[in-house]
Write a protein that holds these residues in place. Structure first.
Motif, PDB file in Angstrom:
ATOM      1  N   PHE A 180       0.771  -1.364  -0.284  1.00 26.46           N
ATOM      2  CA  PHE A 180       0.025  -0.034   0.163  1.00 26.46           C
ATOM      3  C   PHE A 180       0.786   0.949  -0.283  1.00 26.46           C
ATOM      4  CE2 PHE A 180      -3.524  -2.560   2.709  1.00 26.46           C
ATOM      5  CZ  PHE A 180      -3.813  -3.428   1.139  1.00 26.46           C
ATOM      6  N   VAL A 181       1.909   1.494   0.746  1.00 28.16           N
ATOM      7  CA  VAL A 181       2.489   2.813   0.418  1.00 28.16           C
ATOM      8  C   VAL A 181       3.404   2.347  -0.377  1.00 28.16           C
ATOM      9  CG1 VAL A 181       4.638   3.585   1.694  1.00 28.16           C
ATOM     10  CG2 VAL A 181       3.117   2.743   2.830  1.00 28.16           C
ATOM     11  N   TYR A 182       4.558   1.002  -1.047  1.00 24.77           N
ATOM     12  CA  TYR A 182       5.568   0.952  -2.108  1.00 24.77           C
ATOM     13  C   TYR A 182       5.091   0.603  -3.549  1.00 24.77           C
ATOM     14  CZ  TYR A 182       8.210   2.777   2.019  1.00 24.77           C
ATOM     15  OH  TYR A 182       8.698   3.107   2.654  1.00 24.77           O
ATOM     16  N   GLY A 183       3.637   0.413  -3.114  1.00 26.13           N
ATOM     17  CA  GLY A 183       3.648  -0.037  -4.616  1.00 26.13           C
ATOM     18  C   GLY A 183       3.878  -1.521  -4.763  1.00 26.13           C
ATOM     19  N   GLY A 184       4.536  -2.510  -4.455  1.00 21.01           N
ATOM     20  CA  GLY A 184       5.549  -3.231  -4.629  1.00 21.01           C
ATOM     21  C   GLY A 184       6.306  -3.378  -3.038  1.00 21.01           C
ATOM     22  N   THR A 185       8.234  -3.355  -3.622  1.00 24.40           N
ATOM     23  CA  THR A 185       8.737  -3.339  -2.274  1.00 24.40           C
ATOM     24  C   THR A 185      10.175  -2.682  -2.946  1.00 24.40           C
ATOM     25  OG1 THR A 185      10.226  -5.040  -1.103  1.00 24.40           O
ATOM     26  CG2 THR A 185       9.934  -5.714  -3.471  1.00 24.40           C
ATOM     27  N   ALA A 186      10.783  -2.440  -1.717  1.00 17.72           N
ATOM     28  CA  ALA A 186      11.995  -1.821  -1.928  1.00 17.72           C
ATOM     29  C   ALA A 186      13.399  -2.625  -2.724  1.00 17.72           C
ATOM     30  CB  ALA A 186      12.672  -0.482  -0.443  1.00 17.72           C
ATOM     31  N   GLY A 187      14.030  -3.425  -2.350  1.00 21.08           N
ATOM     32  CA  GLY A 187      14.885  -4.076  -2.804  1.00 21.08           C
ATOM     33  C   GLY A 187      14.426  -4.531  -3.668  1.00 21.08           C
ATOM     34  N   VAL A 188      15.437  -5.406  -4.114  1.00 16.68           N
ATOM     35  CA  VAL A 188      16.259  -5.542  -5.701  1.00 16.68           C
ATOM     36  C   VAL A 188      15.224  -6.497  -6.296  1.00 16.68           C
ATOM     37  CG1 VAL A 188      17.677  -5.653  -7.262  1.00 16.68           C
ATOM     38  CG2 VAL A 188      17.806  -3.956  -5.820  1.00 16.68           C
ATOM     39  N   GLY A 189      16.014  -7.617  -5.381  1.00 14.97           N
ATOM     40  CA  GLY A 189      15.896  -9.803  -5.286  1.00 14.97           C
ATOM     41  C   GLY A 189      14.171  -9.383  -5.226  1.00 14.97           C
ATOM     42  N   THR A 190      13.830  -8.366  -4.097  1.00 20.23           N
ATOM     43  CA  THR A 190      12.488  -9.155  -3.711  1.00 20.23           C
ATOM     44  C   THR A 190      11.235  -8.553  -4.839  1.00 20.23           C
ATOM     45  OG1 THR A 190      12.241  -7.418  -2.174  1.00 20.23           O
ATOM     46  CG2 THR A 190      12.833  -8.634  -1.271  1.00 20.23           C
ATOM     47  N   GLY A 191      11.850  -7.352  -5.235  1.00 20.48           N
ATOM     48  CA  GLY A 191      10.958  -6.963  -6.194  1.00 20.48           C
ATOM     49  C   GLY A 191      10.644  -7.301  -7.435  1.00 20.48           C
ATOM     50  N   ALA A 192      11.797  -7.675  -8.077  1.00 25.73           N
ATOM     51  CA  ALA A 192      11.479  -9.587  -9.127  1.00 25.73           C
ATOM     52  C   ALA A 192      10.811  -9.624  -8.666  1.00 25.73           C
ATOM     53  CB  ALA A 192      13.465  -9.343  -9.136  1.00 25.73           C
ATOM     54  N   LEU A 193      10.415 -10.421  -7.385  1.00 23.39           N
ATOM     55  CA  LEU A 193       9.778 -11.613  -7.284  1.00 23.39           C
ATOM     56  C   LEU A 193       8.485 -11.011  -7.395  1.00 23.39           C
ATOM     57  CD1 LEU A 193      11.157 -13.754  -3.693  1.00 23.39           C
ATOM     58  CD2 LEU A 193      10.282 -14.578  -6.714  1.00 23.39           C
ATOM     59  N   VAL A 194       8.061 -10.147  -7.271  1.00 20.01           N
ATOM     60  CA  VAL A 194       6.571  -9.387  -7.332  1.00 20.01           C
ATOM     61  C   VAL A 194       6.126  -9.507  -8.159  1.00 20.01           C
ATOM     62  CG1 VAL A 194       5.292  -7.268  -6.218  1.00 20.01           C
ATOM     63  CG2 VAL A 194       6.597  -8.291  -4.559  1.00 20.01           C
ATOM     64  N   SER A 195       7.523  -8.468  -8.756  1.00 22.50           N
ATOM     65  CA  SER A 195       6.660  -8.457 -10.783  1.00 22.50           C
ATOM     66  C   SER A 195       6.506  -9.365 -11.217  1.00 22.50           C
ATOM     67  CB  SER A 195       8.326  -7.916 -10.960  1.00 22.50           C
ATOM     68  OG  SER A 195       8.254  -6.721 -10.811  1.00 22.50           O
ATOM     69  N   LEU A 196       7.348 -11.038 -10.582  1.00 24.19           N
ATOM     70  CA  LEU A 196       7.172 -11.961 -11.041  1.00 24.19           C
ATOM     71  C   LEU A 196       5.866 -12.818 -11.109  1.00 24.19           C
ATOM     72  CD1 LEU A 196       7.707 -14.748 -12.854  1.00 24.19           C
ATOM     73  CD2 LEU A 196       9.205 -15.474 -10.486  1.00 24.19           C
ATOM     74  N   PHE A 197       5.051 -12.389  -9.841  1.00 29.05           N
ATOM     75  CA  PHE A 197       3.889 -12.897  -8.911  1.00 29.05           C
ATOM     76  C   PHE A 197       2.877 -11.938 -10.126  1.00 29.05           C
ATOM     77  CE2 PHE A 197       5.948 -14.755  -5.504  1.00 29.05           C
ATOM     78  CZ  PHE A 197       5.783 -15.809  -5.729  1.00 29.05           C
ATOM     79  N   ARG A 198       2.772 -10.630 -10.444  1.00 35.13           N
ATOM     80  CA  ARG A 198       1.893  -9.724 -10.917  1.00 35.13           C
ATOM     81  C   ARG A 198       1.355 -10.506 -12.152  1.00 35.13           C
ATOM     82  NH1 ARG A 198      -1.318  -6.174  -9.633  1.00 35.13           N
ATOM     83  NH2 ARG A 198      -0.521  -4.430 -10.699  1.00 35.13           N
TER      84      ARG A 198
END
Length: 253
Positions: A180-198
């Motif tokens: 809700f605050v960042y629209g995902g996550t701030a980390g590079v690796g964790t952000g890649a996982l979020v993008s994959l699930f999206r």
């Protein structure tokens, strides 16, 4: 009111302020987070977390030996340095709670609670993205201290398993903030996982939650193993000296 009761009240007030600030973040869902003072929502969040952290420190620090208080700044540096490095590379982990769990192991759950919250507040001075996660950091310290007190450090396998459970709980707390605050996550690796699930068709909150339930259990499991190894390497005399009640951390080799 006795000093002991006063300390307990301060800890309760601090924990309540931090929990209320987390709830505020989840409900209001601020998106303007370029700096800690960049918006009204950011200032409210800062006030809630700083106020809660100060109350925790006022309730916890007087109960700790001077030696233990002295390691808290070291714990903060560990959290921030390791967290910054890991967050900038491609692995879907954080490793930003090593210092918090170390303090929790040595001094108990309340000390871990205060260290976790303080870590996020101090980190926010350099990286404002860390501040909204103060509730999760505080909860990490409290739960780790409780688990270790109950015997999580009897062996390395139990330490890892306890960390996995800890990660599932704290991941559930962090996921709504990240979504809700960042629209995902701030980390590079964790952000890649979020993008994959999206890309697989999941909602934003669902994607962040899935990422949290993958990254956080492994992350906290590894940290618990690291801290277990550090504690095991310390002489028994040192462990007793750093403990508020002079009792040794429960370890079995």
């Amino acid at each position: 009111m006795s000093r002991s009761s006063t300390h307990k009240v301060l800890v309760a007030v601090g924990a309540a302020l931090i929990a209320a600030t987390w709830l505020y973040l989840v409900l209001v869902r601020p998106t303007d987070w370029e700096s800690v003072g960049g918006s009204t929502e950011a200032l409210i969040t800062l006030g809630g977390y700083v106020g809660g952290t100060l109350a925790l420190l006022a309730g916890v620090l007087p109960t700790l030996p001077a030696r233990t208080v002295a390691i808290i700044p070291v714990a903060l540096i560990l959290n921030i340095l390791i967290g910054q490095v890991v967050g900038s590379i491609g692995i879907p982990l954080y490793l930003d709670a090593v210092g918090t769990i170390l303090v929790a192991a040595l001094a108990g759950s309340r000390a871990g609670l205060a260290t976790g919250a303080l870590s996020s507040v101090v980190w926010a001075l350099f990286n404002p993205l860390a501040l909204p996660f103060a509730a999760g950091s505080a909860l990490t310290g409290w739960l780790a201290g409780w688990a270790i007190h109950k015997g999580a450090f009897r062996n390395i396998f139990l330490a890892f398993a306890s960390g996995v459970v800890l990660g599932l709980i704290t991941g559930a707390i962090a996921a709504p903030v990240a979504a809700f605050v960042y629209g995902g996550t701030a980390g590079v690796g964790t952000g890649a996982l979020v993008s994959l699930f999206r890309e697989m068709g999941n909602s934003l909150l669902g994607s962040v939650t899935l990422q949290s339930f993958i990254s956080d259990p492994l992350d906290k499991g590894l940290i618990m193993v690291i801290v277990f190894a550090v504690i095991a390497a310390l002489p028994k005399k040192t462990r007793r000296a750093l403990s508020p009640n002079r009792s040794e951390v429960s370890l079995s080799h």
